[in-house]
Scaffold this motif. Structure first.
Motif, PDB file in Angstrom:
ATOM      1  N   LEU A  89       0.880  -1.162   0.000  1.00 59.29           N
ATOM      2  CA  LEU A  89       0.000   0.000   0.000  1.00 59.29           C
ATOM      3  C   LEU A  89       0.921   1.217   0.000  1.00 59.29           C
ATOM      4  CD1 LEU A  89      -2.714   1.416   0.277  1.00 59.29           C
ATOM      5  CD2 LEU A  89      -2.570   1.034   2.740  1.00 59.29           C
ATOM      6  N   LEU A  90       1.115   1.812  -1.170  1.00 54.05           N
ATOM      7  CA  LEU A  90       2.027   2.938  -1.325  1.00 54.05           C
ATOM      8  C   LEU A  90       1.252   4.236  -1.161  1.00 54.05           C
ATOM      9  CD1 LEU A  90       4.960   3.787  -2.126  1.00 54.05           C
ATOM     10  CD2 LEU A  90       4.049   4.086  -4.422  1.00 54.05           C
ATOM     11  N   GLU A  91       1.666   5.031  -0.210  1.00 55.04           N
ATOM     12  CA  GLU A  91       1.048   6.340   0.021  1.00 55.04           C
ATOM     13  C   GLU A  91       2.094   7.409  -0.247  1.00 55.04           C
ATOM     14  OE1 GLU A  91      -1.029   8.854   3.667  1.00 55.04           O
ATOM     15  OE2 GLU A  91      -0.897   6.680   3.816  1.00 55.04           O
ATOM     16  N   ARG A  92       1.808   8.254  -1.203  1.00 57.06           N
ATOM     17  CA  ARG A  92       2.727   9.345  -1.511  1.00 57.06           C
ATOM     18  C   ARG A  92       2.521  10.445  -0.477  1.00 57.06           C
ATOM     19  NH1 ARG A  92       0.733   7.129  -5.922  1.00 57.06           N
ATOM     20  NH2 ARG A  92       2.179   6.223  -7.407  1.00 57.06           N
ATOM     21  N   THR A  93       3.625  11.060  -0.075  1.00 55.91           N
ATOM     22  CA  THR A  93       3.538  12.098   0.944  1.00 55.91           C
ATOM     23  C   THR A  93       4.494  13.236   0.627  1.00 55.91           C
ATOM     24  OG1 THR A  93       3.679  12.575   3.322  1.00 55.91           O
ATOM     25  CG2 THR A  93       5.245  10.976   2.459  1.00 55.91           C
ATOM     26  N   THR A  94       4.079  14.434   0.975  1.00 56.45           N
ATOM     27  CA  THR A  94       4.956  15.594   0.873  1.00 56.45           C
ATOM     28  C   THR A  94       5.567  15.888   2.242  1.00 56.45           C
ATOM     29  OG1 THR A  94       3.096  17.071   1.278  1.00 56.45           O
ATOM     30  CG2 THR A  94       3.646  16.611  -1.029  1.00 56.45           C
ATOM     31  N   ARG A  95       5.193  15.081   3.230  1.00 61.00           N
ATOM     32  CA  ARG A  95       5.658  15.276   4.607  1.00 61.00           C
ATOM     33  C   ARG A  95       6.243  13.967   5.141  1.00 61.00           C
ATOM     34  NH1 ARG A  95       3.654  15.059   9.724  1.00 61.00           N
ATOM     35  NH2 ARG A  95       1.772  14.025   9.009  1.00 61.00           N
ATOM     36  N   PRO A  96       7.396  13.537   4.595  1.00 68.26           N
ATOM     37  CA  PRO A  96       7.969  12.283   5.081  1.00 68.26           C
ATOM     38  C   PRO A  96       8.458  12.441   6.522  1.00 68.26           C
ATOM     39  CG  PRO A  96       9.468  13.336   3.530  1.00 68.26           C
ATOM     40  CD  PRO A  96       8.207  14.156   3.560  1.00 68.26           C
ATOM     41  N   PRO A  97       8.231  11.426   7.340  1.00 68.37           N
ATOM     42  CA  PRO A  97       8.670  11.516   8.738  1.00 68.37           C
ATOM     43  C   PRO A  97      10.160  11.221   8.876  1.00 68.37           C
ATOM     44  CG  PRO A  97       7.655   9.398   8.339  1.00 68.37           C
ATOM     45  CD  PRO A  97       7.510  10.183   7.063  1.00 68.37           C
ATOM     46  N   ASP A  98      10.718  11.679   9.982  1.00 70.88           N
ATOM     47  CA  ASP A  98      12.076  11.251  10.340  1.00 70.88           C
ATOM     48  C   ASP A  98      11.941   9.816  10.817  1.00 70.88           C
ATOM     49  OD1 ASP A  98      13.314  13.682   9.800  1.00 70.88           O
ATOM     50  OD2 ASP A  98      12.909  14.457  11.804  1.00 70.88           O
ATOM     51  N   PRO A  99      12.575   8.868  10.132  1.00 72.44           N
ATOM     52  CA  PRO A  99      12.330   7.460  10.469  1.00 72.44           C
ATOM     53  C   PRO A  99      12.992   7.017  11.769  1.00 72.44           C
ATOM     54  CG  PRO A  99      13.914   7.622   8.694  1.00 72.44           C
ATOM     55  CD  PRO A  99      13.455   9.018   8.984  1.00 72.44           C
ATOM     56  N   VAL A 100      12.364   6.026  12.370  1.00 73.78           N
ATOM     57  CA  VAL A 100      12.924   5.276  13.492  1.00 73.78           C
ATOM     58  C   VAL A 100      13.517   4.029  12.847  1.00 73.78           C
ATOM     59  CG1 VAL A 100      12.356   3.983  15.586  1.00 73.78           C
ATOM     60  CG2 VAL A 100      11.132   6.103  15.054  1.00 73.78           C
ATOM     61  N   VAL A 101      14.769   3.708  13.133  1.00 75.46           N
ATOM     62  CA  VAL A 101      15.406   2.548  12.503  1.00 75.46           C
ATOM     63  C   VAL A 101      15.405   1.371  13.477  1.00 75.46           C
ATOM     64  CG1 VAL A 101      17.502   1.657  11.424  1.00 75.46           C
ATOM     65  CG2 VAL A 101      16.826   4.038  11.057  1.00 75.46           C
ATOM     66  N   ARG A 102      14.788   0.272  13.039  1.00 75.54           N
ATOM     67  CA  ARG A 102      14.748  -0.977  13.816  1.00 75.54           C
ATOM     68  C   ARG A 102      14.978  -2.132  12.863  1.00 75.54           C
ATOM     69  NH1 ARG A 102      11.275   0.710  18.121  1.00 75.54           N
ATOM     70  NH2 ARG A 102      12.707   1.986  19.301  1.00 75.54           N
ATOM     71  N   ASP A 103      15.834  -3.060  13.217  1.00 77.19           N
ATOM     72  CA  ASP A 103      16.105  -4.243  12.391  1.00 77.19           C
ATOM     73  C   ASP A 103      16.502  -3.848  10.973  1.00 77.19           C
ATOM     74  OD1 ASP A 103      15.340  -6.025  14.490  1.00 77.19           O
ATOM     75  OD2 ASP A 103      13.237  -5.712  13.961  1.00 77.19           O
ATOM     76  N   GLY A 104      17.165  -2.708  10.817  1.00 78.07           N
ATOM     77  CA  GLY A 104      17.568  -2.243   9.499  1.00 78.07           C
ATOM     78  C   GLY A 104      16.437  -1.662   8.678  1.00 78.07           C
ATOM     79  N   LEU A 105      15.267  -1.480   9.269  1.00 81.74           N
ATOM     80  CA  LEU A 105      14.095  -0.934   8.575  1.00 81.74           C
ATOM     81  C   LEU A 105      13.881   0.517   8.967  1.00 81.74           C
ATOM     82  CD1 LEU A 105      11.634  -3.893   9.212  1.00 81.74           C
ATOM     83  CD2 LEU A 105      12.811  -3.379   7.064  1.00 81.74           C
ATOM     84  N   ARG A 106      13.429   1.329   8.017  1.00 82.33           N
ATOM     85  CA  ARG A 106      13.059   2.716   8.288  1.00 82.33           C
ATOM     86  C   ARG A 106      11.562   2.730   8.582  1.00 82.33           C
ATOM     87  NH1 ARG A 106      15.931   2.190   4.044  1.00 82.33           N
ATOM     88  NH2 ARG A 106      14.269   2.641   2.553  1.00 82.33           N
ATOM     89  N   LEU A 107      11.216   3.048   9.825  1.00 82.64           N
ATOM     90  CA  LEU A 107       9.823   3.001  10.283  1.00 82.64           C
ATOM     91  C   LEU A 107       9.334   4.397  10.640  1.00 82.64           C
ATOM     92  CD1 LEU A 107      10.288   0.039  12.794  1.00 82.64           C
ATOM     93  CD2 LEU A 107       9.554  -0.124  10.404  1.00 82.64           C
TER      94      LEU A 107
END
Length: 180
Positions: free
Chosen positions: A99-117
């Motif tokens: 489910l791809l949601e395009r955003t103009t406001r990307p969050p600062d990711p939290v990194v867990r298990d090598g994933l950007r969350l």
């Protein structure tokens, strides 16, 4: 050891396109999870493998949000059918279980298990905005706050800056659960 690789990375490591295709046949040792993304072992992919494959597929700026982001950060929720991903407005790569949601406001990711969350408040609002059942929205927000992933105030702050589309039930549930 990460068992997810892009075909470009495999070619860079010395594998020919023919070798990669042969390794991904039904009798081969690898599996193609998404176009251009390979699981380099014969066992069924785990959810973590699928999440890593999605991030390889959608690109380095993508961020996993919704239930998968909350589950990876400690919430107890049902496993979703789709992987919800936030990507820049020019992203076009999609797949039936993404489910791809395009955003103009990307969050600062939290990194867990090598994933950007996505941070918990953003992930919770992203998930709740797509939920049509008011009781499910209440349960979701309650689960996230009970898991101490974010506060009601952080959820309210996220609602102030996010798209208003789909937020009526979320706002109503937040007022019901945590009146100000």
């Amino acid at each position: 050891m990460a068992h997810i690789a892009t075909t470009a990375d495999l070619r860079h490591s010395g594998f020919s396109p023919r070798q990669i295709r042969h390794a991904c046949t039904p009798t081969g040792p690898w599996q193609q999870l998404l176009p251009g993304v390979v699981l380099t072992r014969p066992t069924p992919p785990t959810r973590l493998d699928r999440l890593r494959a999605v991030q390889s597929f959608t690109g380095p700026a993508s961020v996993i949000t919704g239930a998968d982001a909350l589950l990876r950060q400690g919430a107890t929720l049902p496993l979703p059918r789709h992987v919800h991903v936030l990507a820049g407005g020019n992203s076009r790569r999609t797949h039936p279980w993404i489910l791809l949601e395009r955003t103009t406001r990307p969050p600062d990711p939290v990194v867990r298990d090598g994933l950007r969350l996505a941070p918990p408040a953003r992930a919770a609002v992203d998930l709740a905005r797509r939920e049509p059942n008011p009781r499910a929205v209440v349960a979701l927000l309650d689960a996230v706050v009970d898991a101490r992933l974010c506060t009601p105030g952080e959820l309210r702050e996220e609602l102030l800056v996010c798209s208003r589309r789909g937020t009526a039930l979320v706002r109503q549930a937040l007022r019901h659960l945590y009146p100000t």
